[in-house]
Design an enzyme around this catalytic site. Structure first.
Site, PDB file in Angstrom:
ATOM      1  N   VAL A  15       0.832  -1.206   0.000  1.00  0.00           N
ATOM      2  CA  VAL A  15       0.000   0.000   0.000  1.00  0.00           C
ATOM      3  C   VAL A  15       0.869   1.258   0.000  1.00  0.00           C
ATOM      4  O   VAL A  15       0.694   2.151  -0.839  1.00  0.00           O
ATOM      5  CB  VAL A  15      -0.952  -0.015   1.228  1.00  0.00           C
ATOM      6  CG1 VAL A  15      -1.695   1.304   1.348  1.00  0.00           C
ATOM      7  CG2 VAL A  15      -1.938  -1.175   1.115  1.00  0.00           C
ATOM      8  N   PHE A 153      -8.104  -0.241  -1.056  1.00  0.00           N
ATOM      9  CA  PHE A 153      -8.760  -1.426  -1.622  1.00  0.00           C
ATOM     10  C   PHE A 153      -7.928  -2.111  -2.704  1.00  0.00           C
ATOM     11  O   PHE A 153      -8.422  -3.020  -3.369  1.00  0.00           O
ATOM     12  CB  PHE A 153     -10.132  -1.040  -2.201  1.00  0.00           C
ATOM     13  CG  PHE A 153     -11.045  -0.422  -1.179  1.00  0.00           C
ATOM     14  CD1 PHE A 153     -11.687  -1.215  -0.242  1.00  0.00           C
ATOM     15  CD2 PHE A 153     -11.249   0.946  -1.133  1.00  0.00           C
ATOM     16  CE1 PHE A 153     -12.522  -0.652   0.718  1.00  0.00           C
ATOM     17  CE2 PHE A 153     -12.079   1.525  -0.183  1.00  0.00           C
ATOM     18  CZ  PHE A 153     -12.723   0.723   0.747  1.00  0.00           C
ATOM     19  N   ARG A 155      -5.518  -4.468  -4.852  1.00  0.00           N
ATOM     20  CA  ARG A 155      -5.153  -5.887  -4.746  1.00  0.00           C
ATOM     21  C   ARG A 155      -3.695  -6.053  -5.122  1.00  0.00           C
ATOM     22  O   ARG A 155      -3.207  -5.350  -6.005  1.00  0.00           O
ATOM     23  CB  ARG A 155      -5.990  -6.729  -5.714  1.00  0.00           C
ATOM     24  CG  ARG A 155      -7.438  -6.820  -5.356  1.00  0.00           C
ATOM     25  CD  ARG A 155      -8.236  -7.327  -6.531  1.00  0.00           C
ATOM     26  NE  ARG A 155      -8.115  -6.432  -7.686  1.00  0.00           N
ATOM     27  CZ  ARG A 155      -8.592  -6.687  -8.903  1.00  0.00           C
ATOM     28  NH1 ARG A 155      -9.209  -7.826  -9.137  1.00  0.00           N
ATOM     29  NH2 ARG A 155      -8.442  -5.828  -9.887  1.00  0.00           N
ATOM     30  N   LYS A 224     -13.811  -0.921   5.047  1.00  0.00           N
ATOM     31  CA  LYS A 224     -12.693  -1.733   4.559  1.00  0.00           C
ATOM     32  C   LYS A 224     -12.808  -3.190   5.006  1.00  0.00           C
ATOM     33  O   LYS A 224     -12.761  -4.120   4.204  1.00  0.00           O
ATOM     34  CB  LYS A 224     -11.373  -1.111   5.043  1.00  0.00           C
ATOM     35  CG  LYS A 224     -10.166  -2.001   4.973  1.00  0.00           C
ATOM     36  CD  LYS A 224      -9.728  -2.243   3.542  1.00  0.00           C
ATOM     37  CE  LYS A 224      -8.716  -3.349   3.497  1.00  0.00           C
ATOM     38  NZ  LYS A 224      -7.633  -3.136   2.621  1.00  0.00           N
ATOM     39  N   PHE A 269     -15.374 -13.511  -7.348  1.00  0.00           N
ATOM     40  CA  PHE A 269     -15.040 -14.131  -6.055  1.00  0.00           C
ATOM     41  C   PHE A 269     -15.900 -15.335  -5.717  1.00  0.00           C
ATOM     42  O   PHE A 269     -16.117 -15.662  -4.555  1.00  0.00           O
ATOM     43  CB  PHE A 269     -15.036 -13.085  -4.921  1.00  0.00           C
ATOM     44  CG  PHE A 269     -13.778 -12.263  -4.970  1.00  0.00           C
ATOM     45  CD1 PHE A 269     -13.605 -11.297  -5.956  1.00  0.00           C
ATOM     46  CD2 PHE A 269     -12.745 -12.492  -4.086  1.00  0.00           C
ATOM     47  CE1 PHE A 269     -12.431 -10.586  -6.063  1.00  0.00           C
ATOM     48  CE2 PHE A 269     -11.556 -11.789  -4.177  1.00  0.00           C
ATOM     49  CZ  PHE A 269     -11.406 -10.829  -5.177  1.00  0.00           C
ATOM     50  N   ALA A 272     -14.165 -21.473  -6.778  1.00  0.00           N
ATOM     51  CA  ALA A 272     -13.801 -22.454  -5.753  1.00  0.00           C
ATOM     52  C   ALA A 272     -12.391 -22.969  -6.032  1.00  0.00           C
ATOM     53  O   ALA A 272     -11.889 -22.863  -7.141  1.00  0.00           O
ATOM     54  CB  ALA A 272     -14.802 -23.595  -5.765  1.00  0.00           C
ATOM     55  N   CYS A 280      -4.071 -10.193   3.572  1.00  0.00           N
ATOM     56  CA  CYS A 280      -5.290  -9.439   3.930  1.00  0.00           C
ATOM     57  C   CYS A 280      -6.448 -10.310   4.400  1.00  0.00           C
ATOM     58  O   CYS A 280      -6.864 -10.206   5.550  1.00  0.00           O
ATOM     59  CB  CYS A 280      -5.723  -8.585   2.749  1.00  0.00           C
ATOM     60  SG  CYS A 280      -4.605  -7.217   2.455  1.00  0.00           S
ATOM     61  N   LYS A 283      -6.263 -12.372   7.775  1.00  0.00           N
ATOM     62  CA  LYS A 283      -6.072 -11.442   8.902  1.00  0.00           C
ATOM     63  C   LYS A 283      -7.305 -10.552   9.098  1.00  0.00           C
ATOM     64  O   LYS A 283      -7.728 -10.306  10.225  1.00  0.00           O
ATOM     65  CB  LYS A 283      -4.830 -10.605   8.580  1.00  0.00           C
ATOM     66  CG  LYS A 283      -4.589  -9.408   9.403  1.00  0.00           C
ATOM     67  CD  LYS A 283      -3.282  -8.772   9.016  1.00  0.00           C
ATOM     68  CE  LYS A 283      -3.372  -7.787   7.866  1.00  0.00           C
ATOM     69  NZ  LYS A 283      -4.091  -6.566   8.165  1.00  0.00           N
ATOM     70  N   ARG A 347       2.647 -15.109   1.807  1.00  0.00           N
ATOM     71  CA  ARG A 347       2.098 -15.123   3.169  1.00  0.00           C
ATOM     72  C   ARG A 347       0.776 -15.892   3.182  1.00  0.00           C
ATOM     73  O   ARG A 347      -0.056 -15.712   2.310  1.00  0.00           O
ATOM     74  CB  ARG A 347       1.843 -13.683   3.660  1.00  0.00           C
ATOM     75  CG  ARG A 347       3.098 -12.964   4.083  1.00  0.00           C
ATOM     76  CD  ARG A 347       2.781 -11.540   4.460  1.00  0.00           C
ATOM     77  NE  ARG A 347       2.308 -10.763   3.306  1.00  0.00           N
ATOM     78  CZ  ARG A 347       1.837  -9.518   3.395  1.00  0.00           C
ATOM     79  NH1 ARG A 347       1.747  -8.925   4.550  1.00  0.00           N
ATOM     80  NH2 ARG A 347       1.454  -8.871   2.305  1.00  0.00           N
TER      81      ARG A 347
HETATM   82  C1  UDX Z   1      -7.711  -8.252  -1.125  1.00  0.00           C
HETATM   83  C2  UDX Z   1      -8.862  -7.351  -1.574  1.00  0.00           C
HETATM   84  O1  UDX Z   1      -9.398  -7.850  -2.814  1.00  0.00           O
HETATM   85  C3  UDX Z   1      -8.390  -5.927  -1.721  1.00  0.00           C
HETATM   86  O2  UDX Z   1      -9.478  -5.078  -2.069  1.00  0.00           O
HETATM   87  C4  UDX Z   1      -7.760  -5.464  -0.396  1.00  0.00           C
HETATM   88  O3  UDX Z   1      -7.241  -4.155  -0.497  1.00  0.00           O
HETATM   89  C5  UDX Z   1      -6.638  -6.411   0.039  1.00  0.00           C
HETATM   90  O4  UDX Z   1      -7.169  -7.750   0.094  1.00  0.00           O
HETATM   91  P1  UDX Z   1      -5.575  -9.368  -2.281  1.00  0.00           P
HETATM   92  O5  UDX Z   1      -5.390 -10.062  -0.977  1.00  0.00           O
HETATM   93  O6  UDX Z   1      -4.418  -8.706  -2.937  1.00  0.00           O
HETATM   94  O7  UDX Z   1      -6.722  -8.252  -2.149  1.00  0.00           O
HETATM   95  O8  UDX Z   1      -6.103 -10.449  -3.327  1.00  0.00           O
HETATM   96  P2  UDX Z   1      -7.494 -10.929  -3.956  1.00  0.00           P
HETATM   97  O9  UDX Z   1      -7.406 -10.806  -5.424  1.00  0.00           O
HETATM   98  O10 UDX Z   1      -8.653 -10.297  -3.316  1.00  0.00           O
HETATM   99  O11 UDX Z   1      -7.446 -12.494  -3.606  1.00  0.00           O
HETATM  100  C6  UDX Z   1      -7.377 -12.946  -2.253  1.00  0.00           C
HETATM  101  C7  UDX Z   1      -7.319 -14.455  -2.202  1.00  0.00           C
HETATM  102  O12 UDX Z   1      -8.583 -15.009  -2.581  1.00  0.00           O
HETATM  103  C8  UDX Z   1      -6.291 -15.108  -3.136  1.00  0.00           C
HETATM  104  O13 UDX Z   1      -5.658 -16.165  -2.440  1.00  0.00           O
HETATM  105  C9  UDX Z   1      -7.131 -15.625  -4.281  1.00  0.00           C
HETATM  106  O14 UDX Z   1      -6.529 -16.719  -4.933  1.00  0.00           O
HETATM  107  C10 UDX Z   1      -8.395 -16.038  -3.538  1.00  0.00           C
HETATM  108  N1  UDX Z   1      -9.602 -16.077  -4.400  1.00  0.00           N
HETATM  109  C11 UDX Z   1     -10.045 -14.952  -5.020  1.00  0.00           C
HETATM  110  C12 UDX Z   1     -10.317 -17.272  -4.504  1.00  0.00           C
HETATM  111  O15 UDX Z   1      -9.940 -18.299  -3.923  1.00  0.00           O
HETATM  112  N2  UDX Z   1     -11.464 -17.285  -5.262  1.00  0.00           N
HETATM  113  C13 UDX Z   1     -11.932 -16.173  -5.894  1.00  0.00           C
HETATM  114  O16 UDX Z   1     -12.992 -16.265  -6.554  1.00  0.00           O
HETATM  115  C14 UDX Z   1     -11.207 -14.975  -5.795  1.00  0.00           C
END
Ligand code: UDX
Length: 451
Positions: A15, A153, A155, A224, A269, A272, A280, A283, A347
């Site tokens: 960030v 927000f 990613r 958030k 999201f 599966a 993120c 935690k 992580r």
């Molecule tokens: C997340 C939030 O999306 C972001 O807005 C925030 O600021 C920080 O946390 P990030 O952790 O970078 O971002 O990744 P993200 O793309 O959200 O994926 C998180 C985890 O979910 C990954 O391990 C990803 O593989 C998993 N995931 C995501 C799934 O298992 N299935 C999905 O459909 C989408």
């Protein structure tokens, strides 16, 4: 703006560094404060210590034009800063609650050294009520600095893109002028986004204009964690349906495509697989449960989401064991150690958990990741062998597991992969392959909820 805007940013993580290089490339004089000497050294040499598309290009450009200072101490910079961003980490304690010691340390420095008319912007993810405590401490120290909550927000893996083409910028605080100052800064990024994308070397995104949302401080803090908790909930919901699909002979990808076509639900999201990881979601979910409990509120829905998520690597390891009859002595390749593609961050990575659990089951585990081998090393059990190429990892393997959907894996020639393996088990823990193509290559396809 008559006076040159000066910003001090604490913390050069995903960030802080992203925020710093973007502002520094659109007319803001930025001082980025990072206490880790190795990270600082790398940044001064123009190299981020984590992989993120476009970040090095923006960093080098800012260093070249002299708009970004890199320091390990902020006293002087704080005196001149109009806006101060706190982007320090909020790791979790073993009980799941957030460790806010870095956040409070920064607030103490600000109270001691910032100029009276400065705006203090909290970007670190903090439990609701943290800003109230910091404001009270400012008041107790007669510090007139204004406090604004401005959750982030972005990613990992698409940090620059998400910042340039954002859905919303949220600012919460009691001082409308301070909130407006923060909004004006983000407008600079929005106005300069084509230029910034060009410097970063990333493609333009076709995106509706983002929203600027002003609210109160506590609501901003809660926005958030609520957003991340809801996304985590969607993933765990999809994984629960996947387990049912496994038993009921259905394909969770088809199910979610159709369910997500309902505009009220949306497809995002609902993929599966091996579950969520990273710095993120795990935690933020445990932090929300702990913070709700501090307010006397139970969150069984999030406890369930977390439990489902933690079950996924073991669920997949069990599928591997059932298919190979036993894990003992079997050579298994785990491809993908970052918690998702596009980042070197390992992580709380499901791929790492999977590799460790197979190693515990006495399998002979070989792993490979195009960017995360280094960051995953510390987390992997001693018995796990780290390979330098995909080919090395899969050669003579009984089974291959795809744990991260890196393009290198998704575009690999499956027939040639099959020819290198000695066994025929292909476990798609990301549900990102065409199962018929895998089967046509003579391999046995096993997905998560895709029988
Ligand atoms: C997340 C939030 O999306 C972001 O807005 C925030 O600021 C920080 O946390 P990030 O952790 O970078 O971002 O990744 P993200 O793309 O959200 O994926 C998180 C985890 O979910 C990954 O391990 C990803 O593989 C998993 N995931 C995501 C799934 O298992 N299935 C999905 O459909 C989408």
């Amino acid at each position: 703006m008559a006076r040159k805007q000066r910003a001090t940013i604490f913390g050069a993580g995903y960030v802080g560094l992203t925020t710093a290089v973007l502002f520094a490339n659109c007319g803001v004089e930025v001082t980025l404060v990072e206490v880790n000497p190795e990270r600082l050294k790398s940044l001064r040499a123009g190299k981020s210590f984590f992989y993120e598309a476009g970040i090095n290009e923006l960093l080098q450009n800012a260093l070249k034009q002299g708009s970004l200072g890199l320091e390990n101490e902020a006293e002087l910079a704080l005196k001149h800063a109009g806006v101060i961003f706190s982007c320090v980490g909020t790791p979790d304690y073993p009980d799941g609650s957030s460790n806010l010691s870095y956040v409070y340390e920064v607030a103490d420095r600000v109270a001691a050294f910032a100029s009276d008319d400065a705006v203090f912007v909290q970007k670190s993810t903090v439990p609701v009520g943290t800003g109230e405590k910091i404001e009270a401490s400012f008041k107790a120290k007669s510090c007139p600095v204004s406090y604004v909550s401005n959750p982030e927000f972005l990613r990992e893996g698409t940090a620059i893109q998400d910042s340039l083409w954002f859905d919303r910028v949220v600012v919460g605080g009691t001082n409308p002028k301070a909130c407006q100052t923060v909004i004006e800064l983000y407008k600079r990024i929005e106005e300069n986004r084509d230029k910034l994308a060009k410097i970063a070397g990333i493609p333009r995104v076709d995106h509706e204009p983002g929203h600027y949302i002003t609210t109160n401080r506590n609501s901003a803090e809660l926005i958030k964690v609520t957003a991340n908790a809801f996304l985590a909930l969607k993933i765990s919901f999809a994984n629960s349906i996947a387990k049912l699909a496994d038993q009921a002979d259905a394909d969770v990808n088809d199910v979610m495509d159709a369910v997500g076509a309902d505009r009220r639900i949306g497809r995002a999201f609902l993929n599966a697989g091996r579950g969520y990881g990273g710095g993120c979601f795990p935690k933020d979910v445990s932090g929300l449960i702990a913070s709700a409990s501090d307010h006397g509120v139970d969150m069984p829905i999030m406890i369930a989401a977390s439990d489902v998520n933690e079950s996924m690597p073991g669920y997949i390891a069990k599928k591997v064991q059932e298919n190979l009859k036993s894990l003992q002595g079997k050579k298994i390749a785990v491809l993908g150690l970052s918690f998702k593609s596009g980042t070197s961050d390992a992580r709380k990575s499901p791929g790492v958990s999977l590799a460790n659990s197979l190693d515990k089951g006495k399998a002979d585990v070989q792993v490979y990741d195009p960017h995360a081998n280094g960051e995953a090393k510390e987390e992997l059990r001693n018995g796990v062998k780290i390979c330098n190429t995909m080919s090395e990892a899969i050669t003579k393997c009984d089974a291959v597991i795809i744990a991260t959907d890196w393009p290198e894996f998704k575009t690999a020639d499956i027939k040639s992969m099959a020819s290198k393996m000695s066994g025929s088990l292909f476990v798609d823990a990301m549900n990102c392959f065409d199962k018929n193509k895998v089967k046509d290559s003579g391999l046995k396809y096993v997905g998560v909820g895709r029988t």
